[in-house]
Motif scaffolding. Structure first.
Motif, mmCIF file in Angstrom:
data_model
loop_
_atom_site.group_PDB
_atom_site.id
_atom_site.type_symbol
_atom_site.label_atom_id
_atom_site.label_comp_id
_atom_site.label_asym_id
_atom_site.label_seq_id
_atom_site.Cartn_x
_atom_site.Cartn_y
_atom_site.Cartn_z
ATOM 1 N N ALA A 110 -3.594 -41.831 22.369
ATOM 2 C CA ALA A 110 -2.298 -42.416 22.040
ATOM 3 C C ALA A 110 -2.362 -43.933 22.107
ATOM 4 O O ALA A 110 -1.831 -44.640 21.219
ATOM 5 C CB ALA A 110 -1.229 -41.890 22.998
ATOM 6 N N GLY A 111 -3.012 -44.466 23.133
ATOM 7 C CA GLY A 111 -3.134 -45.909 23.267
ATOM 8 C C GLY A 111 -3.959 -46.519 22.151
ATOM 9 O O GLY A 111 -3.644 -47.602 21.630
ATOM 10 N N ILE A 112 -5.034 -45.824 21.758
ATOM 11 C CA ILE A 112 -5.882 -46.338 20.671
ATOM 12 C C ILE A 112 -5.108 -46.384 19.356
ATOM 13 O O ILE A 112 -5.168 -47.374 18.610
ATOM 14 C CB ILE A 112 -7.146 -45.456 20.536
ATOM 15 C CG1 ILE A 112 -8.049 -45.657 21.761
ATOM 16 C CG2 ILE A 112 -7.903 -45.785 19.255
ATOM 17 C CD1 ILE A 112 -9.210 -44.678 21.831
ATOM 18 N N ILE A 113 -4.362 -45.322 19.061
ATOM 19 C CA ILE A 113 -3.583 -45.281 17.816
ATOM 20 C C ILE A 113 -2.513 -46.376 17.814
ATOM 21 O O ILE A 113 -2.321 -47.076 16.810
ATOM 22 C CB ILE A 113 -2.949 -43.883 17.637
ATOM 23 C CG1 ILE A 113 -4.043 -42.835 17.438
ATOM 24 C CG2 ILE A 113 -1.981 -43.875 16.455
ATOM 25 C CD1 ILE A 113 -3.539 -41.402 17.511
ATOM 26 N N CYS A 114 -1.823 -46.540 18.952
ATOM 27 C CA CYS A 114 -0.791 -47.587 19.035
ATOM 28 C C CYS A 114 -1.405 -48.979 18.865
ATOM 29 O O CYS A 114 -0.854 -49.838 18.153
ATOM 30 C CB CYS A 114 -0.072 -47.506 20.380
ATOM 31 S SG CYS A 114 1.002 -46.065 20.578
ATOM 32 N N GLY A 115 -2.539 -49.220 19.506
ATOM 33 C CA GLY A 115 -3.188 -50.522 19.417
ATOM 34 C C GLY A 115 -3.658 -50.842 18.013
ATOM 35 O O GLY A 115 -3.475 -51.968 17.521
ATOM 36 N N ILE A 116 -4.265 -49.850 17.336
ATOM 37 C CA ILE A 116 -4.739 -50.077 15.960
ATOM 38 C C ILE A 116 -3.576 -50.345 15.028
ATOM 39 O O ILE A 116 -3.633 -51.251 14.169
ATOM 40 C CB ILE A 116 -5.566 -48.865 15.481
ATOM 41 C CG1 ILE A 116 -6.885 -48.788 16.274
ATOM 42 C CG2 ILE A 116 -5.836 -48.945 13.989
ATOM 43 C CD1 ILE A 116 -7.700 -47.547 15.978
ATOM 44 N N ALA A 117 -2.486 -49.567 15.164
ATOM 45 C CA ALA A 117 -1.323 -49.757 14.294
ATOM 46 C C ALA A 117 -0.717 -51.146 14.490
ATOM 47 O O ALA A 117 -0.380 -51.842 13.505
ATOM 48 C CB ALA A 117 -0.282 -48.674 14.583
ATOM 49 N N LEU A 123 -0.263 -45.300 31.046
ATOM 50 C CA LEU A 123 -1.660 -45.500 30.689
ATOM 51 C C LEU A 123 -1.851 -45.688 29.185
ATOM 52 O O LEU A 123 -2.835 -46.291 28.757
ATOM 53 C CB LEU A 123 -2.506 -44.335 31.205
ATOM 54 C CG LEU A 123 -2.540 -44.260 32.736
ATOM 55 C CD1 LEU A 123 -3.331 -43.051 33.198
ATOM 56 C CD2 LEU A 123 -3.139 -45.526 33.325
ATOM 57 N N THR A 124 -0.922 -45.163 28.398
ATOM 58 C CA THR A 124 -0.948 -45.474 26.961
ATOM 59 C C THR A 124 -0.815 -46.983 26.768
ATOM 60 O O THR A 124 -1.534 -47.597 25.967
ATOM 61 C CB THR A 124 0.177 -44.739 26.230
ATOM 62 O OG1 THR A 124 -0.040 -43.325 26.325
ATOM 63 C CG2 THR A 124 0.241 -45.139 24.758
ATOM 64 N N LYS A 125 0.080 -47.594 27.531
ATOM 65 C CA LYS A 125 0.261 -49.041 27.444
ATOM 66 C C LYS A 125 -1.010 -49.768 27.894
ATOM 67 O O LYS A 125 -1.438 -50.747 27.268
ATOM 68 C CB LYS A 125 1.443 -49.472 28.325
ATOM 69 C CG LYS A 125 1.720 -50.970 28.290
ATOM 70 C CD LYS A 125 2.760 -51.378 29.310
ATOM 71 C CE LYS A 125 2.205 -51.315 30.718
ATOM 72 N NZ LYS A 125 3.074 -51.994 31.715
#
Length: 799
Positions: free
Chosen positions: A683-690, A617-619
């Protein structure tokens, strides 16, 4: 109750002949309802192949096959491999379940050619004479031919809790079960015509219903679908606008944005984890009749145990016989021998008496002893707590005897009760032999009896019961011993096994009838004696009303109602057919010590699927976020399908299989969806923004170079490092193999970056040094933020 005569024995129904059976088989009049413990092979293949997400992925795969190149369609091959794995594992589980179901299948006794024989239920033919005894399930519809105090419980069909006394000519309904007495009935409806055939078939199916995990995942998938549709539409319009000069590139980038939104492996891994659990438990002779039972037992916080057959072994031994008030010991022994011979289907207590006082070898068939003749019999019932028989004795006198619980047959304050209490305190079971002047069919037959002797029985403790009780205590699972025996005796047995609170047993006859008041007593107490079958059911309901998840174990027919109502019912393999029919878990090896393995397996499944769901779900979250950001910035989507396939394989697909099947002793907690989303959403939001930040900086850095591959490669590096960081967090607590798993995935990505042909295949090439190191720096900063957010969420989750 029936009168027994020599004529009755001679003229009893001999059943069908072999020739008649053959004729009925040829006509197809056979009980051909299959005994199924699992879905059929066709259903398994259909359930794994024809899914909503497989349809979406398959459609996108066909599009990529048209526009090419093939490496952007790798996600399609991954789906094929995942689906194949799911089918193979579930087929393995099916074979395990089917083989265990055959082992655990009860065989009814059928009378043919005048002789009784046990056969499979599928071999019963129309007109067969099927014999019944306590605990036997009525497997087909029929008409009662013989009844010997036959009482049948039809509550599973009609909802009526009181057993029904059956006489010759009465109907016998499939799905009901015998609670007392014995008899025989003629099958009038077999196969799918039988009343409960379809219900019985459904009850034994390998199913994934009523599972918090499965329901939670279905709920998550609904959310994903709602997010996917508008996001995908916006992404399609955006990419065809941005890449108007190159339609094929627009298609590839669009597919690259949609594919990672689908948590395609989540359902697969859940099914695989359950299937592996079934296989592991199958090796320990544990039949899981309903798949969620693995998960359900891991969630229980109270286990209700029936003493007999669970804490103690089924057999007993007569350790002492104490005549009362000057009774003749020899006469008492002869009465006990006659009582034993009067019951064709004795329970464990009466069997111990039969072993100690067997029927004389010179007794005439149909009589319990020379000169003795049984005229009436009252089989034992757990509701009334006694059995009885009437005899014509050798001296010509008639006598009526009762054998049962002393505290039921004797009035309060009787002098013998003090001696009985002392024996109960030693963990011994005591039965009273008493004579009555009333007829057996008199409702007041147990009143004003004359006590003749105390029969002292010694129960055999299960050697593994103490360790199992300690295991549940260590896991914060409360244990309640609920038995129909004397409360003091039950407490003594539980005390020998070290169960806390056993020194204060509760007599269930003193329990309040109000559900709330009963629940308070049950929560404070540990051992309960003199519990009736209906009370067992009420006690389970009272505990459930206080929010407890209740498991009930038992092997006797008096446990059926409670097993049916409990969140999880556990039956011993040697238990009655009725208990095995309603239980979700059957311990074929009759070992109470197998339960910790079931709990551990359930906790492994729940804990590991929670970890795996967080990865998937992070993905999904970062994919949706990236699509939204791309639409807002009106830039090409950062990744091609091949990039996200590579990242998903290294950071989710391969690790998830290892993590889903790893040991996990974490206690199961409720609110699966809420807990998973608490971790995966931030976690997904942080990964997407980065990843998006790196991509936008790379576009600015490589301005004028026209190197979309360089921009994509930098963003891919950041996203990979972020996903590996999430994997490293999810994999905690660390073991050597978990650390090795994370490092191996990192090494795999490095190999792709340094091997020329892999660089070309995946279109990954880091250009220069400034931007790649910037990508690493952004990933490190994102990882630090991830750690702080994760720690904050964990504190909230634990609160």
């Amino acid at each position: 109750m029936t009168e027994r005569t020599d004529t009755e024995v001679v003229t009893r129904n001999t059943g069908l002949t072999s020739g008649e059976v053959a004729e009925r088989v040829a006509r197809g009049e056979v009980n051909d309802v299959p005994v199924r413990s699992s879905r059929s092979t066709t259903e398994i293949v259909r359930a794994n192949v024809f899914t909503r997400f497989n349809a979406i992925i398959g459609f996108l795969f066909l599009i990529i096959l048209v526009v090419g190149p093939i490496q952007d369609g790798l996600f399609g091959f991954v789906i094929v491999a995942n689906t194949a794995i799911g089918i193979i594992q579930e087929l393995r589980a099916k074979r395990t379940l089917d083989s265990l179901a055959v082992i655990g299948e009860a065989k009814p006794s059928v009378r043919r050619d005048g002789a009784s024989a046990e056969i499979h239920t599928s071999e019963i033919v129309l007109g067969d004479l099927i014999e019944l005894g306590p605990g036997d399930k009525v497997v087909v519809d029929g008409v009662i031919e013989e009844a010997d105090g036959l009482e049948i419980d039809e509550s599973l069909l009609t909802g009526e809790a009181d057993p029904v006394l059956k006489r010759a000519g009465d109907q016998a309904m499939s799905g009901s079960f015998v609670v007392a007495g014995g008899g025989a009935f003629t099958a009038t409806k077999v196969g799918r015509e039988a009343y409960a055939a379809q219900l019985a078939d459904e009850a034994s199916r390998f199913t994934l219903v009523n599972s918090e995990l499965r329901n939670g995942i279905s709920q998550i998938l609904k959310y994903v679908m709602w997010m996917m549709v508008p996001t995908a539409v916006g992404l399609i319009i955006s990419q065809f606008t941005v890449e108007s000069h190159d339609g094929r590139e627009a298609v590839r980038r669009t597919v690259g944005g949609i594919v990672p939104m689908v948590p395609e492996g989540l359902v697969l891994l859940t099914s695989v984890a359950f299937a592996i659990g079934v296989i592991r438990l199958g090796r320990k002779q544990c039949l899981v009749q309903e798949l969620p039972a693995i998960e359900g037992l891991a969630r229980v916080d109270i286990v209700c145990l029936d003493k007999t057959g669970t804490l103690t072994e089924g057999g007993m031994d007569v350790s002492d016989l104490r005549p009362l008030d000057g009774a003749d010991p020899d006469h008492v022994a002869r009465v006990l021998s006659a009582l034993g011979a009067s019951d064709p289907r004795p329970n464990a207590s009466l069997q111990a008496i039969i072993d100690a006082y067997p029927k004389p070898a010179d007794a005439v068939d149909g009589s319990p002893a020379p000169g003795w003749r049984c005229t009436e019999a009252l089989p034992f019932s757990s509701a009334r707590k006694y059995s009885g028989a009437a005899f014509n004795e050798p001296d010509g006198t008639s006598s009526t005897w009762l054998l049962g619980a002393p505290d039921v047959l004797l009035p309060a304050g009787h002098a013998s009760l003090a001696e009985i209490d002392q024996l109960n305190n030693e963990g011994l079971r005591v039965l009273l032999l008493a004579r009555t002047d009333r007829a057996l069919d008199d409702p007041r037959v147990a009143e004003s009896v004359t006590p003749y002797a105390l029969v002292v029985l010694e129960q055999r403790l299960r050697p593994d019961a103490g360790d199992t009780l300690r295991y549940f205590a260590e896991q914060n699972v409360q244990t309640k011993v609920i038995s129909g025996d004397n409360a003091v005796s039950v407490g003594a047995v539980a005390g020998k096994l070290g169960l806390p609170g056993a020194e204060e047993p509760v007599d269930a006859r003193q329990l309040p009838t109000d559900q709330g008041a009963m629940a308070r007593v049950l929560e404070n107490g540990t051992v309960f004696g003199r519990v009736t079958p209906q009370q067992k059911r009420d006690m389970v309901g009272a505990l459930q009303s206080r929010g407890h998840n209740v498991a009930m174990t038992g092997d006797g027919v008096n446990d059926v109602l409670a097993l049916k109502d409990a969140d999880i019912g556990v039956s011993m393999g040697s238990g009655s057919e009725a208990t095995r029919a309603v239980a979700q878990i059957v311990l074929l090896n009759n070992s109470f010590a197998t339960l910790p393995s079931v709990v551990a397996e359930g906790r492994r499944v729940i804990g590991n699927i929670t970890r795996v769901a967080t990865l998937f779900l992070t993905k999904t979250v970062y994919s949706v976020l990236l699509a939204v950001l791309v639409v807002c910035w009106q830039v090409p989507y950062p990744f091609l399908p091949r990039h996200l396939t590579l990242l998903s394989t290294l950071t989710i697909g391969v690790p998830a299989f290892f993590l889903a099947l790893a040991p996990n002793k974490e206690r199961a907690r409720p609110h699966f969806v809420r807990r998973v989303m608490r971790y995966s959403a931030p976690a997904g939001i942080i990964c997407g923004i980065a990843a998006m930040l790196t991509y936008l900086l790379a576009r600015h850095h490589y301005t004028g170079s026209g190197s979309l591959d360089a921009e994509t490669s930098a963003a891919t590096l950041t996203l990979f490092l972020m996903e590996v960081w999430v994997l490293a967090i999810v994999a905690r607590p660390y073991t050597w193999w978990r650390i090795g798993l994370v490092l191996a995935m990192g090494v795999g990505f490095v190999i792709v970056l340094v091997v020329p042909w892999l660089q070309d295949f995946f279109a990954l090439k880091l250009v220069g040094t400034q931007m790649p190191w910037t990508a690493v720096g952004i990933a490190v900063a994102g990882g630090v933020v991830l750690e702080f957010v994760w720690a904050w969420v964990r504190r909230r989750d634990a609160a």
